[in-house]
Motif scaffolding. Structure first.
Motif, PDB file in Angstrom:
ATOM      1  N   ARG A  95     -10.900   2.449  -1.961  1.00  0.00           N
ATOM      2  CA  ARG A  95     -10.241   2.267  -0.974  1.00  0.00           C
ATOM      3  C   ARG A  95      -9.244   1.457  -0.048  1.00  0.00           C
ATOM      4  O   ARG A  95     -10.418   0.242   0.134  1.00  0.00           O
ATOM      5  CB  ARG A  95     -10.800   3.741   0.026  1.00  0.00           C
ATOM      6  CG  ARG A  95     -10.713   4.776  -0.515  1.00  0.00           C
ATOM      7  CD  ARG A  95      -9.762   5.901  -0.721  1.00  0.00           C
ATOM      8  NE  ARG A  95      -8.327   6.105   0.455  1.00  0.00           N
ATOM      9  CZ  ARG A  95      -8.057   6.509   0.913  1.00  0.00           C
ATOM     10  NH1 ARG A  95      -8.466   8.135   0.874  1.00  0.00           N
ATOM     11  NH2 ARG A  95      -6.979   6.889   1.664  1.00  0.00           N
ATOM     12  N   GLY A  96      -8.084   0.951   0.326  1.00  0.00           N
ATOM     13  CA  GLY A  96      -8.328  -0.238   0.899  1.00  0.00           C
ATOM     14  C   GLY A  96      -7.611  -1.059   0.102  1.00  0.00           C
ATOM     15  O   GLY A  96      -7.965  -2.451   0.077  1.00  0.00           O
ATOM     16  N   GLY A  97      -8.064  -0.699  -1.263  1.00  0.00           N
ATOM     17  CA  GLY A  97      -8.852  -1.464  -2.130  1.00  0.00           C
ATOM     18  C   GLY A  97      -7.071  -2.239  -1.928  1.00  0.00           C
ATOM     19  O   GLY A  97      -6.823  -3.363  -3.321  1.00  0.00           O
ATOM     20  N   SER A  98      -5.712  -2.584  -1.684  1.00  0.00           N
ATOM     21  CA  SER A  98      -4.856  -2.708  -1.530  1.00  0.00           C
ATOM     22  C   SER A  98      -4.944  -5.456  -1.498  1.00  0.00           C
ATOM     23  O   SER A  98      -4.106  -6.014  -1.749  1.00  0.00           O
ATOM     24  CB  SER A  98      -3.075  -2.913  -1.281  1.00  0.00           C
ATOM     25  OG  SER A  98      -2.737  -1.296  -1.436  1.00  0.00           O
TER      26      SER A  98
ATOM     27  N   GLU B 231       1.177   4.178  -4.065  1.00  0.00           N
ATOM     28  CA  GLU B 231       1.520   2.254  -4.012  1.00  0.00           C
ATOM     29  C   GLU B 231       2.769   2.886  -5.304  1.00  0.00           C
ATOM     30  O   GLU B 231       3.528   2.104  -4.904  1.00  0.00           O
ATOM     31  CB  GLU B 231       0.567   2.531  -4.966  1.00  0.00           C
ATOM     32  CG  GLU B 231      -0.608   1.348  -4.063  1.00  0.00           C
ATOM     33  CD  GLU B 231      -1.559   2.748  -2.768  1.00  0.00           C
ATOM     34  OE1 GLU B 231      -1.250   3.705  -3.847  1.00  0.00           O
ATOM     35  OE2 GLU B 231      -1.868   2.312  -2.095  1.00  0.00           O
TER      36      GLU B 231
ATOM     37  N   THR C 169      -2.842   8.479   0.208  1.00  0.00           N
ATOM     38  CA  THR C 169      -4.012   8.433  -0.276  1.00  0.00           C
ATOM     39  C   THR C 169      -4.571   9.483  -0.120  1.00  0.00           C
ATOM     40  O   THR C 169      -5.192  10.194  -0.698  1.00  0.00           O
ATOM     41  CB  THR C 169      -4.264   7.472  -0.374  1.00  0.00           C
ATOM     42  OG1 THR C 169      -3.462   6.454  -0.488  1.00  0.00           O
ATOM     43  CG2 THR C 169      -5.188   6.995  -1.233  1.00  0.00           C
TER      44      THR C 169
ATOM     45  N   SER D  70       0.838  -1.633   0.163  1.00  0.00           N
ATOM     46  CA  SER D  70      -0.173  -0.128   0.229  1.00  0.00           C
ATOM     47  C   SER D  70       0.887   1.243  -0.321  1.00  0.00           C
ATOM     48  O   SER D  70       1.925   0.958  -0.340  1.00  0.00           O
ATOM     49  CB  SER D  70      -0.779   0.166   1.322  1.00  0.00           C
ATOM     50  OG  SER D  70      -2.017  -1.079   1.070  1.00  0.00           O
ATOM     51  N   ALA D  71       0.335   2.285   0.008  1.00  0.00           N
ATOM     52  CA  ALA D  71       0.944   3.072   0.108  1.00  0.00           C
ATOM     53  C   ALA D  71       1.529   3.510   1.378  1.00  0.00           C
ATOM     54  O   ALA D  71       1.111   3.110   2.124  1.00  0.00           O
ATOM     55  CB  ALA D  71       0.049   4.905  -0.227  1.00  0.00           C
TER      56      ALA D  71
ATOM     57  N   PHE E  30      -3.563  -2.040  -5.003  1.00  0.00           N
ATOM     58  CA  PHE E  30      -4.391  -0.157  -5.492  1.00  0.00           C
ATOM     59  C   PHE E  30      -4.752   0.204  -7.034  1.00  0.00           C
ATOM     60  O   PHE E  30      -5.827   0.161  -6.665  1.00  0.00           O
ATOM     61  CB  PHE E  30      -3.904   0.308  -4.325  1.00  0.00           C
ATOM     62  CG  PHE E  30      -5.493   1.795  -4.196  1.00  0.00           C
ATOM     63  CD1 PHE E  30      -6.847   2.050  -3.919  1.00  0.00           C
ATOM     64  CD2 PHE E  30      -5.078   3.487  -4.179  1.00  0.00           C
ATOM     65  CE1 PHE E  30      -7.142   2.768  -3.315  1.00  0.00           C
ATOM     66  CE2 PHE E  30      -5.588   4.572  -4.346  1.00  0.00           C
ATOM     67  CZ  PHE E  30      -6.592   3.847  -3.969  1.00  0.00           C
TER      68      PHE E  30
HETATM   69  N1  ASP Z   1      -4.054   3.628  -0.747  1.00  0.00           N
HETATM   70  C1  ASP Z   1      -5.103   2.906  -0.616  1.00  0.00           C
HETATM   71  C2  ASP Z   1      -5.947   3.757   0.537  1.00  0.00           C
HETATM   72  O1  ASP Z   1      -5.410   4.538   1.748  1.00  0.00           O
HETATM   73  C3  ASP Z   1      -4.772   1.267  -0.870  1.00  0.00           C
HETATM   74  C4  ASP Z   1      -4.911   0.585   0.264  1.00  0.00           C
HETATM   75  O2  ASP Z   1      -4.530   1.338   1.533  1.00  0.00           O
HETATM   76  O3  ASP Z   1      -5.115  -0.423   0.490  1.00  0.00           O
HETATM   77  O4  ASP Z   1      -7.258   3.519   0.332  1.00  0.00           O
END
Ligand code: ASP
Ligand code: MG
Length: 471
Positions: free
Chosen positions: A209-212, A126, A45, A39-40, A195
């Protein structure tokens, strides 16, 4: 040889110590082929998004670009020797990418924040972090390669929330990843950006969001479909031990869920404490690819959450809550037995891109209640009120509420439901609406928001025995 796709979230990329732990994990899993999805860095992000959204404020743009630069430079200064080969490569990468980012910000200022631009901007977190991870592994003598996921994961055109096109992704996986992973002479760690993906015409898309997490499971899916080896597993490294039965904010000593099946996990991910991306299980459940959620600080810990096809059938797995929900009730005495009313309600809501999470209608059909996120409430109510059909024939009511979800196969038993309602009755908690679809291992209960913590605690206390098997 087995393949493990591991995802390292922002909380695994915070400082030198954290990068050292990734090295430790690489040693623990020495014997398997590895794909690392990163992830980032934490907060990047959000920072990218805020900059794009406030693009007319030049000072803000400059300040945020400087901050993004600083956060990445801080990391590379910690993890590489100054002026070493890998430091220089990482530094050049950061410089190049940030100047590309500046150009995009200039475009956004000129043309507006189109969905396409938003995903392009968000992808930079990312792209920076994963390249740094790749250089870090190389600097420690491991073989590694950086692959931007937009070369591999092909998606539909739904910017900000794209869906993978598996056939196309499989062909890319075959071309780009398989030769690296199936090379018997090398143990290359393939570092893939989380992501992001791209649509067929080449624009960068993001997976939500949170897609990793989702990136990791999509890659596992394709590797399973295409590769020779079906021995594939996903590990998501997190800053918690796994999925907890209840968010500790409600019940302090909540237990860890050790085993659960895909359906149970999907319910918990949807409602729970945002530990798992709700869509990521879709990619692996058909092939029954197991997924572990493990604590990054304790890589050898024997207690963690394992999501697979098998579960302990005789348990309640978790209680989760949606704190900020609004229930909208549409009722009419004259519209009973008229086909198409539900279709009209949901068409009106969906036109406004609002997602409905719970629906309750009794068979008398006099009224229909549904739950949406509180932030969408005004829009939804106005849409219904502005519709001639609803303003003429229906009464529209709404209220801010909370929703409790109780998940686990045991919820299918009437006795369990009796115990839950009995618990709520003893605390005098008013149940405003309920929903459980046929055969569904989740019961949703709508209550007044002020009673949420009491309700969760009393259900937990009264049904303690059903959770106990978890430990
Ligand atoms: N960096 C993206 C986010 O903050 C994806 C991730 O963290 O999974 O949503
Ligand atoms: Mg196969």
């Amino acid at each position: 040889m087995a393949i493990i796709v591991m995802k390292f979230g922002g909380s695994c990329l915070t400082d030198k110590n954290a990068f050292c732990k990734i090295l430790d994990i690489s040693k623990i899993y020495k014997e398997v082929k590895k794909v690392y999805v990163a992830s980032a860095l934490s907060g990047i992000t959000d920072l990218l998004l805020k900059t794009a959204e406030m693009i007319q404020d030049d000072k803000n743009t400059d300040k945020n670009i400087a901050l993004i630069e600083k956060k990445h430079i801080d990391i590379i200064e910690q993890i590489f020797k100054e002026d070493s080969e890998h430091y220089i490569k990482a530094k050049d990468w950061i410089d190049d990418k940030l100047s590309e980012l500046e150009d995009i910000f200039a475009d956004i200022k000129e043309f507006g924040l189109e969905p396409y631009y938003k995903d392009y901007v968000l992808s930079f977190g990312e792209i920076l972090s994963t390249y740094i991870l790749n250089q870090y592994l190389l600097s420690n003598g491991l073989d590694s390669i950086y692959i931007p996921a937009n070369k591999v994961i092909i998606t539909d055109d739904e910017f900000n929330n794209a869906y993978p096109l598996y056939n196309l992704t499989n062909s890319r996986t075959k071309r780009l990843l398989i030769p690296l992973l199936e090379n018997p002479n090398k143990n290359t760690i393939v570092c893939v950006t989380g992501f992001i993906g791209r649509n067929k015409i080449g624009y960068i898309t993001t997976l939500g969001r949170g897609g990793s997490d989702y990136t990791a499971t999509i890659l596992a899916h394709s590797l399973y479909d295409i590769g020779d080896d079906n021995n594939i597993k996903v590990i998501l490294w997190k800053d918690v031990d796994g999925l907890l039965a209840i968010n500790p904010k409600y019940v302090p000593n909540s237990s860890l869920i050790k085993n659960l099946d895909y359906d149970e996990a999907k319910h918990i991910a949807n409602f729970g404490a945002k530990i798992l991306h709700p869509k990521c299980l879709e990619a692996i459940e058909k092939d029954k690819i197991p997924l572990e959620i493990r604590n990054f600080d304790k890589p050898l810990e024997i207690n963690f959450t394992n999501i697979s096809e098998s579960s302990d059938k005789d348990q309640i797995k978790g209680i989760s809550a949606v704190e900020f929900a609004t229930i909208i009730t549409v009722s009419s005495g004259s519209m009973v037995d008229v086909p198409g009313v539900l279709a009209k309600i949901f068409k009106t809501i969906s036109k406004n891109k609002i997602s409905v999470s719970l629906v309750a209608q009794s068979s008398s059909e006099i009224s229909t209640s549904f739950i949406i996120n509180e932030k969408d409430a005004n829009k939804a109510i106005q849409a219904l009120k502005n519709s001639k059909y609803f303003s003429e024939f229906f009464e529209i009511k709404w209220e801010n509420v909370a929703v409790i979800n109780i998940t686990g196969l045991k919820i299918l038993e009437t006795k369990t439901k009796a115990e839950i309602f009995n618990a709520l009755f003893r605390k005098n908690i008013n149940v405003r609406a309920i929903s459980q679809s046929h055969d569904e291992l989740n019961l949703s209960i709508v209550i007044d928001r002020g009673e949420l913590v009491d309700a969760i605690n009393i259900i937990h206390d009264d049904l303690y025995e059903e959770f106990k098997g978890l430990n």
